[in-house]
Design a protein around this motif. Sequence first.
Motif, PDB file in Angstrom:
ATOM      1  N   PHE A 118       0.860  -1.182   0.000  1.00 38.39           N
ATOM      2  CA  PHE A 118       0.000   0.000   0.000  1.00 38.39           C
ATOM      3  C   PHE A 118       0.901   1.239   0.000  1.00 38.39           C
ATOM      4  O   PHE A 118       1.678   1.444   0.924  1.00 38.39           O
ATOM      5  CB  PHE A 118      -0.912   0.018   1.222  1.00 38.39           C
ATOM      6  CG  PHE A 118      -1.985  -1.039   1.213  1.00 38.39           C
ATOM      7  CD1 PHE A 118      -3.184  -0.831   0.557  1.00 38.39           C
ATOM      8  CD2 PHE A 118      -1.787  -2.251   1.889  1.00 38.39           C
ATOM      9  CE1 PHE A 118      -4.179  -1.802   0.552  1.00 38.39           C
ATOM     10  CE2 PHE A 118      -2.774  -3.228   1.894  1.00 38.39           C
ATOM     11  CZ  PHE A 118      -3.970  -3.004   1.221  1.00 38.39           C
ATOM     12  N   THR A 119       0.772   2.058  -1.020  1.00 34.17           N
ATOM     13  CA  THR A 119       1.676   3.211  -1.149  1.00 34.17           C
ATOM     14  C   THR A 119       1.065   4.525  -0.677  1.00 34.17           C
ATOM     15  O   THR A 119       1.790   5.498  -0.463  1.00 34.17           O
ATOM     16  CB  THR A 119       2.095   3.400  -2.614  1.00 34.17           C
ATOM     17  OG1 THR A 119       0.959   3.822  -3.384  1.00 34.17           O
ATOM     18  CG2 THR A 119       2.656   2.103  -3.196  1.00 34.17           C
ATOM     19  N   GLY A 120      -0.258   4.575  -0.528  1.00 33.47           N
ATOM     20  CA  GLY A 120      -0.901   5.858  -0.322  1.00 33.47           C
ATOM     21  C   GLY A 120      -0.993   6.621  -1.634  1.00 33.47           C
ATOM     22  O   GLY A 120      -0.742   6.062  -2.707  1.00 33.47           O
ATOM     23  N   PHE A 121      -1.350   7.914  -1.546  1.00 30.90           N
ATOM     24  CA  PHE A 121      -1.508   8.712  -2.759  1.00 30.90           C
ATOM     25  C   PHE A 121      -0.161   8.890  -3.457  1.00 30.90           C
ATOM     26  O   PHE A 121       0.866   9.147  -2.822  1.00 30.90           O
ATOM     27  CB  PHE A 121      -2.097  10.084  -2.423  1.00 30.90           C
ATOM     28  CG  PHE A 121      -2.276  10.970  -3.623  1.00 30.90           C
ATOM     29  CD1 PHE A 121      -3.325  10.780  -4.504  1.00 30.90           C
ATOM     30  CD2 PHE A 121      -1.367  11.997  -3.882  1.00 30.90           C
ATOM     31  CE1 PHE A 121      -3.479  11.591  -5.620  1.00 30.90           C
ATOM     32  CE2 PHE A 121      -1.514  12.811  -4.984  1.00 30.90           C
ATOM     33  CZ  PHE A 121      -2.574  12.603  -5.857  1.00 30.90           C
ATOM     34  N   ILE A 122      -0.167   8.751  -4.780  1.00 33.10           N
ATOM     35  CA  ILE A 122       1.044   8.894  -5.581  1.00 33.10           C
ATOM     36  C   ILE A 122       0.872  10.071  -6.544  1.00 33.10           C
ATOM     37  O   ILE A 122      -0.090  10.128  -7.302  1.00 33.10           O
ATOM     38  CB  ILE A 122       1.318   7.609  -6.389  1.00 33.10           C
ATOM     39  CG1 ILE A 122       1.613   6.440  -5.459  1.00 33.10           C
ATOM     40  CG2 ILE A 122       2.470   7.825  -7.367  1.00 33.10           C
ATOM     41  CD1 ILE A 122       2.920   6.556  -4.702  1.00 33.10           C
ATOM     42  N   HIS A 123       1.793  11.013  -6.502  1.00 35.01           N
ATOM     43  CA  HIS A 123       1.706  12.186  -7.370  1.00 35.01           C
ATOM     44  C   HIS A 123       2.059  11.846  -8.816  1.00 35.01           C
ATOM     45  O   HIS A 123       1.438  12.351  -9.751  1.00 35.01           O
ATOM     46  CB  HIS A 123       2.636  13.297  -6.852  1.00 35.01           C
ATOM     47  CG  HIS A 123       2.165  13.928  -5.574  1.00 35.01           C
ATOM     48  ND1 HIS A 123       1.193  14.907  -5.536  1.00 35.01           N
ATOM     49  CD2 HIS A 123       2.511  13.694  -4.285  1.00 35.01           C
ATOM     50  CE1 HIS A 123       0.973  15.270  -4.280  1.00 35.01           C
ATOM     51  NE2 HIS A 123       1.763  14.555  -3.502  1.00 35.01           N
ATOM     52  N   ASN A 124       3.057  11.021  -9.009  1.00 34.67           N
ATOM     53  CA  ASN A 124       3.497  10.659 -10.353  1.00 34.67           C
ATOM     54  C   ASN A 124       3.154   9.190 -10.602  1.00 34.67           C
ATOM     55  O   ASN A 124       3.825   8.285 -10.089  1.00 34.67           O
ATOM     56  CB  ASN A 124       4.998  10.889 -10.500  1.00 34.67           C
ATOM     57  CG  ASN A 124       5.504  10.623 -11.916  1.00 34.67           C
ATOM     58  OD1 ASN A 124       4.740  10.239 -12.802  1.00 34.67           O
ATOM     59  ND2 ASN A 124       6.787  10.825 -12.127  1.00 34.67           N
ATOM     60  N   VAL A 125       2.119   8.942 -11.401  1.00 34.70           N
ATOM     61  CA  VAL A 125       1.664   7.570 -11.613  1.00 34.70           C
ATOM     62  C   VAL A 125       2.725   6.714 -12.300  1.00 34.70           C
ATOM     63  O   VAL A 125       2.734   5.484 -12.156  1.00 34.70           O
ATOM     64  CB  VAL A 125       0.348   7.535 -12.422  1.00 34.70           C
ATOM     65  CG1 VAL A 125      -0.765   8.233 -11.669  1.00 34.70           C
ATOM     66  CG2 VAL A 125       0.528   8.126 -13.808  1.00 34.70           C
ATOM     67  N   LYS A 126       3.627   7.352 -13.027  1.00 40.43           N
ATOM     68  CA  LYS A 126       4.672   6.580 -13.701  1.00 40.43           C
ATOM     69  C   LYS A 126       5.618   5.913 -12.702  1.00 40.43           C
ATOM     70  O   LYS A 126       6.221   4.871 -13.014  1.00 40.43           O
ATOM     71  CB  LYS A 126       5.475   7.470 -14.666  1.00 40.43           C
ATOM     72  CG  LYS A 126       4.731   7.806 -15.942  1.00 40.43           C
ATOM     73  CD  LYS A 126       5.584   8.595 -16.915  1.00 40.43           C
ATOM     74  CE  LYS A 126       6.675   7.752 -17.555  1.00 40.43           C
ATOM     75  NZ  LYS A 126       7.405   8.521 -18.601  1.00 40.43           N
ATOM     76  N   ASP A 127       5.745   6.470 -11.514  1.00 36.33           N
ATOM     77  CA  ASP A 127       6.567   5.838 -10.486  1.00 36.33           C
ATOM     78  C   ASP A 127       6.039   4.446 -10.152  1.00 36.33           C
ATOM     79  O   ASP A 127       6.809   3.543  -9.802  1.00 36.33           O
ATOM     80  CB  ASP A 127       6.591   6.694  -9.213  1.00 36.33           C
ATOM     81  CG  ASP A 127       7.299   8.016  -9.404  1.00 36.33           C
ATOM     82  OD1 ASP A 127       7.953   8.202 -10.459  1.00 36.33           O
ATOM     83  OD2 ASP A 127       7.202   8.867  -8.502  1.00 36.33           O
TER      84      ASP A 127
END
Length: 362
Positions: free
Chosen positions: A249-258
Motif C-alpha cells: 500500500f503506497t498511499g496517494f502517488i503524485h506521479n503515476v509513472k513511479d
Amino acid sequence: MRKIGFFNSAKTWGGGEKWHYEAALYFACRGYSVFFFSQEGSVLQQKITEQPAISFVPFNVGNYSFLNRQKVQALKHTFQSLGIDTLLINLSSDLKLAGQAASKAGVKRIIYRRGSAIPIKNSFFNKYVFKHWVTDILANSEATKKTILQYNARLFPEHKIKVIYNPIDVESFVNTPFEPIYYKASGELVIANLGRLEEQKNQRFLMLLSVELERRGIAHKIIVAGSGRLDRELKKLSNSLNVADNILFTGFIHNVKDVLMSCDIFLLPSLWEGFGYVLAEASLCRKAIVAFDISSNPELVLPDVSGFLVTKNDVKECAEKVCLLRNNPQLREKMGADGMLHIINTFEKNRIMATIEAYINE
C-alpha cells in the motif's frame, strides 16, 4: 469568439476535474473568454488562479442550492453580466443549479458533460431537467452514452449526445521523468493498481487474487497505489487473508509513472469506469493490462491485443490471464507496444481538443 463557462463545484481532484481544467486552459490559450465557476478552497481554484488567462468565479454549491431562489437568481445574473453563451457543467448536482440558472439567463448552449458510466435515474425531476435545462450532452465514451438513455430512451434526444474521448497528452506523459517505487525480487511478478480506495475501484478483488496466486505458487507483489475511505479496511482484509506480505500500500502517488514503471502487469478491477485514464497511462508505459470486461474498458484496452478483459470478479479467470502473461514475457512486451500505439492513434490530445473546439463552435 465565444464566451465559455465551466462549472465544476468538486473540491477534490478527479477525472472530471482534470478534463474541465485542461479544456478551460486550451480554450483560454486559443483566445476565448473563459470563466471557471468552482468552490473556494477547491483544488480547481488552486490550479485556475495560477492561470491568468482564465477568470475564476467563486461559487459555493450545496446539495439543495438549486432550491434556493436567491442563489439561482444570483447565478443567472452572473451568467448574463459575463455574456456567457456556452456553459459546460460537470456534476449532476451542478446541473440542477447551473443548468437552471443558465436556462433562465438565456445561455445558448448548456452542455452537460457526462463522465460516469452509471445509468441516469428515470425520475420525474430528471425528465424535467433534461427537457428544459440541457441543450447538449457530451459523453466521454460510447459506454457512458449508452447508460444515459438506459432507463428511458426518451429522456434526451440521442442525436444531441456527442461522444468525444478524453484527451491524453501523450508527449508530456511519455517524457515525464520517474523513479520506480519498487524493485522486484528475483522470480517475482509485480502487479500494479492505481485508484482511489473506494467501492467503485474494487481493490478487495486484488486481495482475493493474491490468495489465488499464492495457492498456485506464484511469487508476487501487488502494488495498491491510492488513498481513500477503504484504506484501513483493505489493510485489515489483507492481514485476515494472510497476504499482507504480498501487498504494498503506497498511499496517494503524485506521479503515476513511479508505480507503472515498477510493474510487469497493470490490473484494474473497477466495477465501472466512465473513461479509465489510468488504462491509457498504463498502455503509454507499455504495460500489458488485465481488466474487467465492463463499461468503457473495451474502448481503451483492445481485447487480446493490448490486454485481457475478464469476467467481472472472476478471480480464477483473472489469475489464469496473469499467469499467462507471467510465463510469456514476449506477449507482455507485444501487448504493451500495441496498447501504446492504440492510445496514440485514438486519444492523442491535440486531435481530441480540436474535435472539442469544433463541437463547441457548431
